[in-house]
Motif scaffolding. Structure first.
Motif, PDB file in Angstrom:
ATOM      1  N   LEU A   6       1.106  -1.173   0.003  1.00 50.32           N
ATOM      2  CA  LEU A   6       0.027   0.206   0.017  1.00 50.32           C
ATOM      3  C   LEU A   6       0.866   1.271  -0.005  1.00 50.32           C
ATOM      4  CD1 LEU A   6      -3.157   0.503   0.360  1.00 50.32           C
ATOM      5  CD2 LEU A   6      -2.768   0.748   2.740  1.00 50.32           C
ATOM      6  N   VAL A   7       0.926   2.214  -0.896  1.00 46.28           N
ATOM      7  CA  VAL A   7       1.615   3.238  -1.119  1.00 46.28           C
ATOM      8  C   VAL A   7       0.753   4.450  -1.368  1.00 46.28           C
ATOM      9  CG1 VAL A   7       3.624   1.771  -2.038  1.00 46.28           C
ATOM     10  CG2 VAL A   7       2.258   2.828  -3.629  1.00 46.28           C
ATOM     11  N   SER A   8       1.395   5.449  -1.191  1.00 52.88           N
ATOM     12  CA  SER A   8       0.845   7.010  -1.508  1.00 52.88           C
ATOM     13  C   SER A   8       1.074   7.235  -2.965  1.00 52.88           C
ATOM     14  CB  SER A   8       1.326   7.975  -0.582  1.00 52.88           C
ATOM     15  OG  SER A   8       2.905   8.361  -0.893  1.00 52.88           O
ATOM     16  N   ARG A  42      -7.961  12.298  -8.853  1.00 47.59           N
ATOM     17  CA  ARG A  42      -8.220  11.758  -7.590  1.00 47.59           C
ATOM     18  C   ARG A  42      -7.004  10.734  -7.357  1.00 47.59           C
ATOM     19  NH1 ARG A  42     -14.429   9.747  -7.438  1.00 47.59           N
ATOM     20  NH2 ARG A  42     -13.888  10.172  -5.022  1.00 47.59           N
ATOM     21  N   ASP A  43      -6.173  10.526  -7.859  1.00 49.48           N
ATOM     22  CA  ASP A  43      -5.313   9.394  -7.761  1.00 49.48           C
ATOM     23  C   ASP A  43      -4.229  10.210  -6.843  1.00 49.48           C
ATOM     24  OD1 ASP A  43      -5.778   7.071  -8.889  1.00 49.48           O
ATOM     25  OD2 ASP A  43      -5.253   7.940 -10.917  1.00 49.48           O
ATOM     26  N   GLN A  44      -4.126  11.279  -7.067  1.00 48.65           N
ATOM     27  CA  GLN A  44      -2.752  12.060  -6.133  1.00 48.65           C
ATOM     28  C   GLN A  44      -3.388  12.057  -4.618  1.00 48.65           C
ATOM     29  OE1 GLN A  44      -4.491  13.081  -8.923  1.00 48.65           O
ATOM     30  NE2 GLN A  44      -3.386  14.565 -10.120  1.00 48.65           N
ATOM     31  N   ALA A  45      -4.323  12.215  -4.183  1.00 46.94           N
ATOM     32  CA  ALA A  45      -4.995  12.247  -2.781  1.00 46.94           C
ATOM     33  C   ALA A  45      -5.250  10.769  -2.358  1.00 46.94           C
ATOM     34  CB  ALA A  45      -6.082  12.815  -2.625  1.00 46.94           C
ATOM     35  N   ARG A  62      -7.270   1.633  -5.088  1.00 47.91           N
ATOM     36  CA  ARG A  62      -7.209   2.990  -4.563  1.00 47.91           C
ATOM     37  C   ARG A  62      -8.113   3.097  -3.403  1.00 47.91           C
ATOM     38  NH1 ARG A  62      -8.556   7.650  -9.120  1.00 47.91           N
ATOM     39  NH2 ARG A  62     -10.611   7.441  -8.920  1.00 47.91           N
ATOM     40  N   ILE A  63      -7.567   3.849  -2.452  1.00 45.32           N
ATOM     41  CA  ILE A  63      -8.499   4.322  -1.430  1.00 45.32           C
ATOM     42  C   ILE A  63      -8.595   5.905  -1.382  1.00 45.32           C
ATOM     43  CG2 ILE A  63      -8.698   4.111   1.332  1.00 45.32           C
ATOM     44  CD1 ILE A  63      -6.657   1.967   1.430  1.00 45.32           C
ATOM     45  N   LEU A  64      -9.713   6.517  -1.399  1.00 46.42           N
ATOM     46  CA  LEU A  64      -9.688   7.824  -1.653  1.00 46.42           C
ATOM     47  C   LEU A  64     -10.071   8.227  -0.178  1.00 46.42           C
ATOM     48  CD1 LEU A  64     -11.647   6.527  -4.313  1.00 46.42           C
ATOM     49  CD2 LEU A  64     -10.672   8.803  -4.742  1.00 46.42           C
ATOM     50  N   PRO A  65      -9.526   9.423   0.212  1.00 50.24           N
ATOM     51  CA  PRO A  65      -9.978  10.137   1.375  1.00 50.24           C
ATOM     52  C   PRO A  65     -11.287  10.227   1.817  1.00 50.24           C
ATOM     53  CG  PRO A  65      -8.750  11.503  -0.042  1.00 50.24           C
ATOM     54  CD  PRO A  65      -8.987  10.614  -0.794  1.00 50.24           C
ATOM     55  N   ARG A  66     -11.580  10.690   3.089  1.00 52.03           N
ATOM     56  CA  ARG A  66     -12.935  10.743   3.608  1.00 52.03           C
ATOM     57  C   ARG A  66     -13.509  11.773   3.015  1.00 52.03           C
ATOM     58  NH1 ARG A  66     -12.814  12.957   9.322  1.00 52.03           N
ATOM     59  NH2 ARG A  66     -11.448  10.989   9.708  1.00 52.03           N
TER      60      ARG A  66
END
Length: 155
Positions: A6-8, A42-45, A62-66
């Motif tokens: 899992l990476v940013s 949306r990938d950048q966040a 991908r995991i998107l922010p809240r």
């Protein structure tokens, strides 16, 4: 055997980013014959779950922010056609859910392709909408409340 991580976005080097975008385009645009804007800013966040066999990317999510409703989202779950039914998506999802839980989040949203409803339900996701068309493909909204899933697992 494959490895996952899992990476940013900032941790993705050029070759990894290229493989990620190619895999998603090969599956969501070419294989599913669905022209849509894959590059959505949306990938950048997002955090990115990646599965590799040696140096070849074979799966991702991908995991998107809240969001404003208080839920994070999991999206763009994809596994290369040659590697499906090997538990790769399951492993990526389990790691994503664990990471989300470790961050103190309790709600996870996802837009599931309708034919994968039972797969996502096996993790504890529940239907939150009727089936609708997204880019010509049947989808439905699903959501998981982590605390409820944790309670069920302890019972």
């Amino acid at each position: 055997m494959y490895q996952t991580k899992l990476v940013s976005f900032d941790e993705l080097d050029g070759a990894s980013l290229y493989q990620l975008l190619k895999l998603r385009t090969d599956i969501f645009v070419v294989e599913q014959n669905c022209p849509y804007p894959e590059l959505d800013n949306r990938d950048q966040a997002s955090l990115h779950g990646l599965a590799y066999e040696n140096d070849t990317l074979i799966g991702c999510l991908r995991i998107l922010p809240r969001n404003q409703a208080g839920a994070v989202a999991i999206g763009r779950v994809a596994v290369h056609a040659d590697y499906r039914s090997n538990g790769i998506a399951r492993k990526l999802l389990n790691e994503a859910i664990e990471s989300i839980q470790e961050q103190g989040e309790i709600l996870i949203d996802l837009q599931a392709q309708a034919h994968l409803k039972e797969f996502y339900a096996s993790f504890g996701f529940e239907e939150k909408s009727e089936v609708y068309l997204e880019d010509g493909i049947p989808h439905l909204d699903m959501q998981m409340r982590i605390e409820e899933v944790s309670k069920r697992l302890q019972e």
